[in-house]
Design a protein around this motif. Sequence first.
Motif, PDB file in Angstrom:
ATOM      1  N   GLU A  93      75.267  39.403  71.514  1.00 24.65           N
ATOM      2  CA  GLU A  93      75.282  40.853  71.342  1.00 24.65           C
ATOM      3  C   GLU A  93      76.284  41.209  70.248  1.00 24.65           C
ATOM      4  OE1 GLU A  93      73.030  42.766  73.118  1.00 24.65           O
ATOM      5  OE2 GLU A  93      72.421  40.718  73.609  1.00 24.65           O
ATOM      6  N   VAL A  94      75.880  42.083  69.347  1.00 21.70           N
ATOM      7  CA  VAL A  94      76.749  42.470  68.236  1.00 21.70           C
ATOM      8  C   VAL A  94      76.895  43.990  68.190  1.00 21.70           C
ATOM      9  CG1 VAL A  94      76.296  40.446  66.810  1.00 21.70           C
ATOM     10  CG2 VAL A  94      74.774  42.431  66.635  1.00 21.70           C
ATOM     11  N   ALA A  95      78.041  44.427  67.706  1.00 15.48           N
ATOM     12  CA  ALA A  95      78.287  45.854  67.471  1.00 15.48           C
ATOM     13  C   ALA A  95      77.955  46.158  66.019  1.00 15.48           C
ATOM     14  CB  ALA A  95      79.736  46.199  67.768  1.00 15.48           C
ATOM     15  N   VAL A  96      77.234  47.264  65.808  1.00 13.06           N
ATOM     16  CA  VAL A  96      76.685  47.567  64.482  1.00 13.06           C
ATOM     17  C   VAL A  96      76.930  49.027  64.139  1.00 13.06           C
ATOM     18  CG1 VAL A  96      74.569  47.605  63.094  1.00 13.06           C
ATOM     19  CG2 VAL A  96      74.892  45.824  64.817  1.00 13.06           C
ATOM     20  N   VAL A  97      77.284  49.287  62.879  1.00 13.16           N
ATOM     21  CA  VAL A  97      77.430  50.646  62.362  1.00 13.16           C
ATOM     22  C   VAL A  97      76.629  50.754  61.074  1.00 13.16           C
ATOM     23  CG1 VAL A  97      79.720  50.965  63.359  1.00 13.16           C
ATOM     24  CG2 VAL A  97      79.507  50.043  61.042  1.00 13.16           C
ATOM     25  N   LEU A  98      76.482  51.966  60.586  1.00 11.01           N
ATOM     26  CA  LEU A  98      75.848  52.158  59.286  1.00 11.01           C
ATOM     27  C   LEU A  98      76.769  51.661  58.179  1.00 11.01           C
ATOM     28  CD1 LEU A  98      74.299  55.734  59.610  1.00 11.01           C
ATOM     29  CD2 LEU A  98      73.124  53.535  59.803  1.00 11.01           C
ATOM     30  N   GLU A 102      83.570  53.943  57.446  1.00  9.73           N
ATOM     31  CA  GLU A 102      84.913  53.380  57.293  1.00  9.73           C
ATOM     32  C   GLU A 102      85.816  53.669  58.484  1.00  9.73           C
ATOM     33  OE1 GLU A 102      86.406  54.842  53.605  1.00  9.73           O
ATOM     34  OE2 GLU A 102      84.877  53.815  52.399  1.00  9.73           O
ATOM     35  N   LYS A 103      85.324  54.499  59.422  1.00  8.28           N
ATOM     36  CA  LYS A 103      86.143  54.845  60.579  1.00  8.28           C
ATOM     37  C   LYS A 103      86.123  53.751  61.641  1.00  8.28           C
ATOM     38  CE  LYS A 103      85.613  59.858  60.099  1.00  8.28           C
ATOM     39  NZ  LYS A 103      85.158  61.108  60.764  1.00  8.28           N
ATOM     40  N   ILE A 104      85.033  52.971  61.672  1.00 12.10           N
ATOM     41  CA  ILE A 104      84.907  51.904  62.660  1.00 12.10           C
ATOM     42  C   ILE A 104      84.918  50.583  61.901  1.00 12.10           C
ATOM     43  CG2 ILE A 104      83.528  50.960  64.543  1.00 12.10           C
ATOM     44  CD1 ILE A 104      82.268  53.715  64.859  1.00 12.10           C
ATOM     45  N   ALA A 105      86.058  49.904  61.936  1.00 12.80           N
ATOM     46  CA  ALA A 105      86.230  48.692  61.143  1.00 12.80           C
ATOM     47  C   ALA A 105      86.013  47.418  61.938  1.00 12.80           C
ATOM     48  CB  ALA A 105      87.629  48.678  60.516  1.00 12.80           C
ATOM     49  N   SER A 106      86.148  47.504  63.269  1.00 11.32           N
ATOM     50  CA  SER A 106      86.036  46.316  64.103  1.00 11.32           C
ATOM     51  C   SER A 106      85.583  46.729  65.498  1.00 11.32           C
ATOM     52  CB  SER A 106      87.378  45.591  64.182  1.00 11.32           C
ATOM     53  OG  SER A 106      88.266  46.298  65.032  1.00 11.32           O
ATOM     54  N   VAL A 182      77.396  44.650  60.615  1.00 13.26           N
ATOM     55  CA  VAL A 182      77.813  44.054  61.882  1.00 13.26           C
ATOM     56  C   VAL A 182      79.327  43.942  61.889  1.00 13.26           C
ATOM     57  CG1 VAL A 182      77.714  41.995  63.336  1.00 13.26           C
ATOM     58  CG2 VAL A 182      75.659  42.779  62.137  1.00 13.26           C
ATOM     59  N   LEU A 183      79.934  44.388  62.970  1.00 13.93           N
ATOM     60  CA  LEU A 183      81.390  44.348  63.095  1.00 13.93           C
ATOM     61  C   LEU A 183      81.862  42.988  63.592  1.00 13.93           C
ATOM     62  CD1 LEU A 183      81.936  47.797  64.874  1.00 13.93           C
ATOM     63  CD2 LEU A 183      82.020  47.321  62.414  1.00 13.93           C
ATOM     64  N   GLY A 184      83.023  42.561  63.141  1.00 14.51           N
ATOM     65  CA  GLY A 184      83.655  41.395  63.744  1.00 14.51           C
ATOM     66  C   GLY A 184      83.449  40.073  63.046  1.00 14.51           C
ATOM     67  N   GLY A 185      82.843  40.068  61.864  1.00 13.44           N
ATOM     68  CA  GLY A 185      82.701  38.813  61.150  1.00 13.44           C
ATOM     69  C   GLY A 185      81.263  38.380  60.953  1.00 13.44           C
ATOM     70  N   GLU A 186      81.099  37.111  60.603  1.00 18.48           N
ATOM     71  CA  GLU A 186      79.784  36.553  60.314  1.00 18.48           C
ATOM     72  C   GLU A 186      79.310  35.660  61.456  1.00 18.48           C
ATOM     73  OE1 GLU A 186      77.995  37.207  57.611  1.00 18.48           O
ATOM     74  OE2 GLU A 186      79.539  38.492  56.704  1.00 18.48           O
ATOM     75  N   GLY A 187      78.004  35.586  61.634  1.00 22.30           N
ATOM     76  CA  GLY A 187      77.417  34.661  62.596  1.00 22.30           C
ATOM     77  C   GLY A 187      77.952  34.863  64.001  1.00 22.30           C
TER      78      GLY A 187
END
Length: 211
Positions: A93-98, A102-106, A182-187
């Motif tokens: 499960e991943v967290a996703v923004v548009l 810039e308000k949601i960085a992680s 996708v927040l939090g990095g790759e893969g």
Amino acid sequence: IVDRDQLLIGVDTAFPPFADLDSDGNPIGIEADLVKAVMEAAGTPYQLVSADWDTAFADLAGGRFDVLVGGVSNVDVPAELVQLSDPYLEIGEVAVVLEGNEKIASPADLSQAIVGVEPLSWGEFAITGAGAAVPMPAGRIRRFESSTDLIQALFDGYVDAIVTHNTVIDSYERVNPGYLRVLGGEGQDAWLVAHQFQMAVPKGANDLLSA
């Protein structure tokens, strides 16, 4: 294997990109492709049958089909009716923004956002309950009936972020690159929680699991 001339395989076709219906009403998607590859490699005649998730396990136990695939995992199975294969697919499960938000960085920033999930999904599990990877206040969670509705809600501004399967986002990005982040990095570094898919067969159908 079973007392018919082909294996009937039920698949929840309201679960894109894992399973959906094409314009002719035939099951398509990741699960359909996996079934095709396995059955053709084994030389086993088969037919995919569209399954309703609300009745799928009872239909399986009652003989409407022989095997059930499509998001089955060990957290939602009535053990008195069915049993499971070894896992064949792991997703997260991943967290996703548009893109451009810039308000949601992680993922840590989600607690101050309005977040969309599908009800009773692994995405909801990832942000609610005692074992939540990113605990969310209940008042900031919005629920949508499908992954399509979830992504549309993000674009329409009803939510600031969504939590869903990585494969849903990968599938969307292949067709519409550059709109989501996708927040939090790759893969797998971005996975809030991981879970495995398994096949379900009727209780006692050990021949199907060993086939």
